[in-house]
Design a protein around this motif. Sequence first.
Motif, PDB file in Angstrom:
ATOM      1  N   GLN A 123       0.832  -1.204   0.000  1.00  0.00           N
ATOM      2  CA  GLN A 123       0.000   0.000   0.000  1.00  0.00           C
ATOM      3  C   GLN A 123       0.873   1.263   0.000  1.00  0.00           C
ATOM      4  N   VAL A 170      -5.296   5.773   0.667  1.00  0.00           N
ATOM      5  CA  VAL A 170      -6.637   5.223   0.873  1.00  0.00           C
ATOM      6  C   VAL A 170      -7.014   4.286  -0.271  1.00  0.00           C
ATOM      7  N   GLY A 207      -5.655   0.695  -0.851  1.00  0.00           N
ATOM      8  CA  GLY A 207      -6.125  -0.369   0.033  1.00  0.00           C
ATOM      9  C   GLY A 207      -6.460  -1.645  -0.725  1.00  0.00           C
ATOM     10  N   ALA A 257      -5.943  -3.605   7.423  1.00  0.00           N
ATOM     11  CA  ALA A 257      -6.577  -2.292   7.263  1.00  0.00           C
ATOM     12  C   ALA A 257      -6.335  -1.369   8.444  1.00  0.00           C
ATOM     13  N   TRP A 315     -10.469   6.615   6.585  1.00  0.00           N
ATOM     14  CA  TRP A 315      -9.853   5.356   7.011  1.00  0.00           C
ATOM     15  C   TRP A 315     -10.879   4.234   7.062  1.00  0.00           C
ATOM     16  N   SER A 358     -10.978   3.380   3.058  1.00  0.00           N
ATOM     17  CA  SER A 358      -9.782   2.547   2.998  1.00  0.00           C
ATOM     18  C   SER A 358     -10.061   1.115   3.459  1.00  0.00           C
ATOM     19  N   THR A 359     -10.707   0.951   4.624  1.00  0.00           N
ATOM     20  CA  THR A 359     -10.959  -0.397   5.148  1.00  0.00           C
ATOM     21  C   THR A 359     -11.847  -1.225   4.217  1.00  0.00           C
TER      22      THR A 359
END
Length: 651
Positions: free
Chosen positions: A359, A393, A396, A426, A465, A469-470
């Motif tokens: 990442q 982000v 990911g 993550a 986040w 991203s997760t």
Amino acid sequence: RACIGSVATDRPPQGRAMRLPSPLALLLGAAAPARGFYLPGVAPQEYATGQRVELKVNKLTSTKTQLPYEYYRVPYCQPAQVENVAENLGEVLRGDRIVNSMYDLRMNVPETCKVLCRKQLSEEDVTLFALRVSEEYRVHWILDNLPAATKFVDDSTPGEPVVVYDVGFPMGFKGSPDIAGTQEGMSYLNNHVAITVKYHTEATFEGARIVGFEVEPSSVKHTYAGAWDDERPPKLTSCAGGAGPQPLAKAGEVIFTYDVKWEQSEIKWANRWDTYLLMGDEQIHWFSIINSLMIVLFLSGMVAMIMMRTLHRDFQRYNQLDVAEEVEEETGWKLVHGDVFRPPQHATMLCVSVGTGVQILGMLLITMVFAVLGFLSPANRGGLMTAMLLLFVFMGVPAGYHSAVLFKALKGGAHASWKQNTLLTATFYPGIVFCVFFVLNFFIWGEASSGAVPFGTLVALLLLWFGISTPLVFLGAYFGYQRKATEFPVRTNQIPRQVPEQVWYMQPAFSVTVGGVLPFGAVFIELFFILSSIWLHQFYYVFGFLFLVVLILIITCAEITVVMCYFQLCAEDYHWWWRAFLTSGSSAGYLFLYSVFYFATKLEIEKFVSALLFFGYMGIASLIFFVMTGTIGFYACYWFVRTIFSAVKVD
């Protein structure tokens, strides 16, 4: 010469800041776009004679405290209504707070000793001004998206004096015997500024374009005849010269004034950032590149020797069927074929680290490509930081994918589930960074600095986040788990082979420590300029050099890990998984040690909070560097081990 977080310009400069030999420039794609090409949102603005040119004020900064403050946190002349300029995420994180001012500039209308305002300073105001002057704070203004700068001439090169800009201007100065009319140790306020605005005109457009913004501050204890009237200020008797400087000794009045001078310039609007981005030390950057290339050539020679001679001889010996009975008496890397792909301890954490490393590496490479092509430049303040956050982000997806593929290949470790692995990918490393950042932010809040990230911005970061991203990490992991499991070229024995006792120089601690020296050696010269841009508030715009250094770093990490891995396997030690990650990743330890050296030799930080900020942020940078370089080394070693064991015959 300003902050690294401010990286985006009206157009990539064509001057000395990015001067590269043309073949290399073409190779890198670093050549500037053709004239007339402008990035969206940064088109030039023409001003008619007499048209108002808005002067905006930004933050106050100091290299001694590293704590920015809003301009109106000190009692400067303030308009009746303060209007905030919309800021992007990067600007907020950098501590920028751009607002309007009382300065009235009209295109091509000169002013001399014009009164801005008269302030009646209290004892607290004087103490605050004196404190900020003693801490060497600089004032930052913006005019037509150009930062204010003080001009000086660099005559270090005989026969070639060069005009250099130092962004911002000092709030004041300390008295000394060398400055006439001052008392040693006393603080003096720069309450008068001489503003020089350079403009360019052409027949192809109407009006004038601003191409330069210079400020020369001075301290004048103004005097006037009669009583003061704010509506119609009396004529100042101190403008003709001869007045002493304005001391910050006791409560009283201070009159702020300014001059405005307009100069026609041959500099074109597209090149107006060249003086700001002037790089007078390009020879040092070339030395850095050559130094790094020497390291790469040395390592490449070792890898070539291992690949072409040693491995070739090993393959011939191992693959001769007529000496199969001697295999049991052989020594070397083939003997560990039944254990070399045995899953390591803490396999889940290895998968998490590799996924996050992918990442970070993806974010860095894409950012570098955009920067080299000129899409990130200083006119768009905070553009670099915003771009890096958003790219992290969106990267990911590959993070989750690579973590899942490795997790599946290692059969998921002993007791971990795929959900746990994906969730850790993550959240683990981003969580460490966010926690350190959040704690540091409390200390900045305590100092009432504009560098403190507002609560709303923290919420926005958390939404990026956990909201984007997760889920993207889980999406990438889904594709990774759908892929067929990786098959290793040899089977793993049920009973682990005992590792022979290792000589001292093959012990994990020693080999890992030594392995990080060369990757750090490939980047440490360029690292000096990057640290200076961050902590000494200078522009960094030599992305062509930096892109080369990053490529050399990747090659160096890969090669040193392969070399150390080969020696380890020859010593019949098959615990290479974590060792490969740590060998190149240990260069982050040297990076942190170098930052300690830089702190001690180059910075004048005295406050506890400022030192805490430095080591906190350098700790974050070292952690990021560790995960990224470790991932590069791991994948190089992973490829190497799979390649050599798929090339030998195993009964």
